[in-house]
Every structure is written in C-alpha cells, then in structure tokens.
Write a protein that holds these residues in place. Structure first.
Motif, short mmCIF file in Angstrom:
data_model
loop_
_atom_site.label_atom_id
_atom_site.label_comp_id
_atom_site.label_asym_id
_atom_site.label_seq_id
_atom_site.Cartn_x
_atom_site.Cartn_y
_atom_site.Cartn_z
N CYS A 64 0.85 -1.19 0.00
CA CYS A 64 0.00 0.00 0.00
C CYS A 64 0.89 1.24 0.00
O CYS A 64 1.62 1.49 0.96
CB CYS A 64 -0.90 0.02 1.23
N ASP A 65 0.83 1.99 -1.07
CA ASP A 65 1.63 3.21 -1.25
C ASP A 65 0.72 4.37 -0.83
O ASP A 65 0.10 5.03 -1.66
CB ASP A 65 2.05 3.29 -2.71
N GLN A 66 0.69 4.64 0.50
CA GLN A 66 -0.38 5.44 1.10
C GLN A 66 -0.57 6.80 0.44
O GLN A 66 -1.66 7.14 -0.03
CB GLN A 66 -0.11 5.62 2.59
N ASN A 67 0.47 7.62 0.42
CA ASN A 67 0.31 9.01 -0.03
C ASN A 67 0.36 9.17 -1.55
O ASN A 67 0.15 10.28 -2.05
CB ASN A 67 1.34 9.91 0.65
N ASN A 68 0.61 8.07 -2.25
CA ASN A 68 0.41 8.05 -3.70
C ASN A 68 -0.95 7.45 -4.05
O ASN A 68 -1.27 7.31 -5.23
CB ASN A 68 1.51 7.27 -4.40
#
Length: 316
Positions: A238-242
């Motif tokens: 999970c690439d949160q801020n992307n």
C-alpha cells in the motif's frame, strides 16, 4: 530494422500480452462511516482466513469485525478498555495458516491478544517498554507458515517475533517498520514509511534485499504501509500518499499498480493495508479515510489454442 527483427519484436510483444495474466480491476466494496455492523471508523488492517472470511481491525471503534469474502457481516468483538478482549485502538490483525487463531496488535495497550475465529479470548502478551517482549505501539502482526508471530514494534523501531503463545524468540531493527508480510518460504517483508522502501529478511532477521525510494514513479513510494505476499511470491504494498497499490516480484522488480485519489470505485483515500484472498485471485485493500474495504479481481485475458498458435507461428 530488418524483417526478422520486426517479426521477433512482434512475437515477443504478443507473447507478453498473452502471458501477462491481465491487471487487477475493481470488483466490489463494503463499509461506511459509523459504529454499526459493517460500518467502520478508521479501519486499520485486514486479514483473510483459509475459509475466505475477512477480518478487519478498527482503530477508531476498538473492535474486530469479520465478514464473508464479499462483505456480508458475520460477527464482531471488542470495546475500549484494557481488559481481556478489550482494545486500545487495534492496528493489526492476522490469521494463522490453519485458521484457528486470530492475532490482534492492541496498539495503545502495548500488547498482542489472540482469539478463536469467532472472537473468544485465548491469551495475550506484552507491556509498555523496550525490552524483549515489550512494545511501544505495536502496529502490525503477521503469522509465519510455522506459526511464529511477527510484530512490528513501531515506536521501538524494530521487529520482534514469538512462538504462537508469545514466548520471545528474537528481534531486529528497522526505521518506522510497517507490515509485516510473511512469505510461504518464511521470509519477512517490511515496509519503512519514513525511508520509503521495502526490505526483506530471513525468518531470523538477516537482510536479503531492499527496494524503493521517494517519489511517484513505478517502484517508488510516498509513505508505504501494509504489505502482503501472495503464494506465488509476489509482494503487494500500500503506497499510502500516492493513493495506490503496487506489486512486485519477490526480489522487488516492478510488476504493476492501480489506484488514484478519490472516493470512486477503485480509488483510495489513504490505503493502509492489503491482503490476498484464498487462491490468490482477489486482493482486499483497507481504504482508511473512506471507511471501507475494497476488493479487486484479476482481469485475465482470454487465451485460446488458436490464438496461442498464432503467437507461436510468429517465431517460425
């Protein structure tokens, strides 16, 4: 470019298209903001049992809910407190390979609790501190194929691992560790939110490799969070801020991605955890600020003997 080169290039391109096994596409979702059954207040973690049931730990509602594979409510347990079976903002949930125990990272109570699949209390370990078996905000929990339990001890910047009943086995350090994701061979994958990378280790903590850097390109991250490892070894992050999920080979080669910012189907507002469904044909994602779980299926291209024969013919 000569005719042979063109033929080979066409063949390779066609073969790659047929062998790519498609992409991950939106299949469904459940959840909304609230305290009712099937509603969420900051869902934090997701895990899938061998029978396909889906467990979700809720940071804001201090509970665990569980569902059918497509989101029909089955049950719940937990409330705010420090007693057995109560939680202080749980942030991680994991299921044993046999499906007989559910482990919960009870973050603000600095402990791990474990339960039957329907939520009956079985045991616990941990307290606030930095010694062996102590925690300072344990955030993630994962179970290895042999039953050992791995815990990301976030504020102590380390991973600790234990027997199934909580006896301390070992520890190693990592800066702001998230996850963990456990591979079938016992390797441990950990995302580092502040370092924007993924590292992976042997079951005892020896470094095997790493990948990632800050950015929005393929294979780059902006505050990576949850990690899951498929039975084929592929790693989902999970690439949160992307606002996306990326997936890789077991050694970090980029394979694909999906997601963007928003509230629509297949969009995310802070994706924080990911889990693979039974059989590896479904991916569940915790869409935290949208207070929902979304799930995705693989869009497989149709491959027929006739079409495959045409691809092979290009090599002749």
């Amino acid at each position: 470019m000569n005719k042979l080169a063109i033929t080979k290039a066409a063949a390779l391109g066609a073969l790659a298209a047929f062998c790519a096994w498609g992409e991950w596409v939106y299949e469904g979702q459940w959840g909304s903001f609230g305290t009712g059954n099937g509603q969420f207040y900051w869902p934090a973690s997701v895990a899938v049992a061998p029978n396909g049931n889906v467990y979700v730990a809720e940071f804001g509602n201090d509970r665990v809910q569980y569902f059918t594979p497509t989101g029909s409510f089955l049950g719940k347990w937990g409330s705010r407190g420090t007693g057995d079976g109560q939680f202080g903002m749980p942030s991680g949930v994991a299921v044993t390979p046999a499906g007989d125990k559910i482990y919960v990272a009870d973050s603000f109570n600095d402990r791990v609790q474990y339960f039957t699949p329907t939520g009956s209390y079985l045991g616990k370990w941990g307290s606030r501190g930095s010694g062996n078996g102590e925690f300072h905000f344990p955030e993630g929990v994962g179970v290895a194929p042999n039953g050992n339990v791995y815990v990301t001890d976030l504020a102590n910047h380390r991973i600790q691992y234990f027997t199934p009943t909580g006896s301390f086995l070992g520890t190693w350090g990592s800066y702001w560790p998230r996850g963990p994701g456990l591979a079938a061979n016992g390797n441990v994958y950990v995302s580092e939110s502040r370092n924007n990378r993924v590292q992976y280790f042997t079951s005892a903590g020896s470094l095997l490799g790493r990948w990632g850097s800050y950015g929005a390109g393929d294979g780059q991250f902006d505050f990576p969070r949850g990690v899951a490892v498929a039975t084929n070894g592929n790693v989902y992050v999970c690439d949160q801020n992307n606002y996306r999920v990326q997936y890789f080979t077991s050694s970090g080669s980029f394979l694909g991605k999906w997601g963007s910012y928003g509230r629509g189907d297949g969009q995310f507002n802070l994706p924080v955890d990911v889990a693979l469904g039974t059989g590896g044909n479904r991916v569940y994602v915790v869409d935290d600020d949208n207070n929902r779980i979304q799930y995705f299926k693989r869009d497989n291209p149709a491959v027929t003997p006739t079409s495959l024969g045409r691809v092979k013919a290009l090599f002749r």
